[in-house]
Enzyme design. Structure first.
Site, PDB file in Angstrom:
ATOM      1  N   HIS A 121       0.830  -1.205   0.000  1.00  0.00           N
ATOM      2  CA  HIS A 121       0.000   0.000   0.000  1.00  0.00           C
ATOM      3  C   HIS A 121       0.871   1.265   0.000  1.00  0.00           C
ATOM      4  O   HIS A 121       0.642   2.190   0.770  1.00  0.00           O
ATOM      5  CB  HIS A 121      -0.923  -0.015   1.216  1.00  0.00           C
ATOM      6  CG  HIS A 121      -2.211   0.720   1.019  1.00  0.00           C
ATOM      7  ND1 HIS A 121      -2.259   2.081   0.786  1.00  0.00           N
ATOM      8  CD2 HIS A 121      -3.498   0.286   1.014  1.00  0.00           C
ATOM      9  CE1 HIS A 121      -3.526   2.447   0.664  1.00  0.00           C
ATOM     10  NE2 HIS A 121      -4.300   1.381   0.793  1.00  0.00           N
ATOM     11  N   GLU A 180      -1.168  -0.399  -6.352  1.00  0.00           N
ATOM     12  CA  GLU A 180      -1.303  -1.626  -5.571  1.00  0.00           C
ATOM     13  C   GLU A 180      -1.522  -2.812  -6.522  1.00  0.00           C
ATOM     14  O   GLU A 180      -2.631  -3.032  -6.995  1.00  0.00           O
ATOM     15  CB  GLU A 180      -2.472  -1.515  -4.599  1.00  0.00           C
ATOM     16  CG  GLU A 180      -2.390  -0.347  -3.633  1.00  0.00           C
ATOM     17  CD  GLU A 180      -3.689  -0.148  -2.866  1.00  0.00           C
ATOM     18  OE1 GLU A 180      -4.160  -1.110  -2.219  1.00  0.00           O
ATOM     19  OE2 GLU A 180      -4.254   0.956  -2.929  1.00  0.00           O
TER      20      GLU A 180
END
Length: 346
Positions: A178, A313
């Site tokens: 992330h 991501e």
């Protein structure tokens, strides 16, 4: 060649910060709290620029935002209503009281754990191997899962993430990282002037609660078309419903090709003095534009502006356990999970 260096220091009550530096003076700081990246400091025109969002201590992460830079698991993204099936076995995960779904593996998942660490030094790269054993039933997931994440820093200015895992029961596994990029190094500047390329013809449509609907939409004639380099502004300055719904991007892009021959995404800084190329063997990338508004935390002493970062991501698209055509995230005992993502700084 000089030599790639690695050092460590305390980062809080339980966490350690590891500092990796390559021959070009690029430094990556990572921590065993959540197997996360904290800093990526790049020399640009004689100055050092930190191009990822992060905090200065374990306590800051625990009080401000546990997802910044963290390894996410067991499953990245939202599992609708927290329910899934493997074969004829149904499972129910704990869900958020806010929206009734399970986000990023549920509360206190990979991002909150202290991972085991092994330092690996080679001639052309230094690496940190993070390991965590997720017990059977943790957050409702079946099977004991042994997860490994290796961060390598090379003299080619590559940050390589290698994921491996094995399970003793059929389970779900779809990890990601992330990381938030802001290539200006200034958290008071939004990413609106960054340029973005994404080699994707389709994106996954989301609902008002940002779960995917099952529809895959062409990027053609939408603000999601980044097949040629475009300013990020196009997803902020638009009346297109999918963008106004989330105030930017919080969407999976289905990649046209996977592998390491050419980048699937490129972010370029506003002054064109720095770029990050993304390479992956995953079929999708979720791009989120940090629309925190007034709730944005202070980052390194300054209030983070709305849209102050963007994520790349890499993963199998959310919706894989619900919809055909979204991929497969079931991991079986006889299969070892392996995937790789590379971020190359130019």
């Amino acid at each position: 060649m000089e030599c790639l260096k690695v050092s460590k220091r305390k980062f809080g009550e339980t966490a350690i910060l590891y500092s990796l530096t390559n021959d070009n003076g690029l430094t990556m700081n990572v921590t065993n709290l959540g197997a996360r990246i904290v800093d990526l400091i790049v020399p640009v025109n004689g100055e050092e620029r930190n191009i990822v969002l992060g905090f200065g201590s374990e306590e800051e992460y625990r009080t401000k935002d546990m997802y910044f830079g963290a390894t996410i698991g067991r499953v990245a993204g939202r599992i609708k209503h927290g329910s899934f099936s493997i074969g004829d076995q149904n499972y129910q995960l704990p869900v958020s009281s806010e929206n009734g779904h399970t986000l990023h593996g549920g509360a206190e998942s990979f991002e909150a754990k202290i991972w085991d660490v092994e330092v690996q030094e080679k001639n052309d790269q230094v690496a940190i191997l993070f390991s965590y054993v997720s017990p059977n039933g943790e957050n409702g997931f079946p099977g004991e899962l042994k997860a490994h994440v290796t961060y390598s820093l090379t003299n080619n200015n590559e940050w390589i993430i290698d994921y491996q895992a094995e399970t003793d029961q059929p389970t779900l596994y779809n990890p990601t990282n992330h990381v938030y990029f802001n290539l200006t190094g200034d958290v008071t500047q939004s990413v609106s002037e960054h340029e973005l390329i994404v080699d994707a013809d389709r994106f996954a449509v989301v609902d008002s609660d940002t779960t995917v609907t099952g529809e895959l939409h062409s990027v053609e004639e939408t603000p999601f078309d980044f097949r040629e380099s475009k300013s990020m502004n196009q997803v902020f300055e638009t009346s297109y419903e999918q963008n106004t719904l989330v105030n930017g991007l919080d969407h999976p892009f289905l990649l046209n090709q996977i592998g390491f021959n050419k980048p699937q995404a490129i972010i370029t800084a506003p002054k064109q003095d720095l770029s990050v190329e993304m390479y992956t063997d995953r079929p999708a990338v979720v791009i989120f534009t940090a629309q925190f508004g007034e709730t944005a935390p202070e980052v390194r002493g300054k209030k983070l502006v709305n849209h102050g970062g963007l994520t790349l991501e890499t993963q199998v698209s959310p919706g894989a356990i619900e919809f055909d055509g979204f991929g497969d995230i079931i991991l079986y005992p006889e299969t070892r999970y392996k995937s790789r993502t590379v971020y190359k700084i130019n």
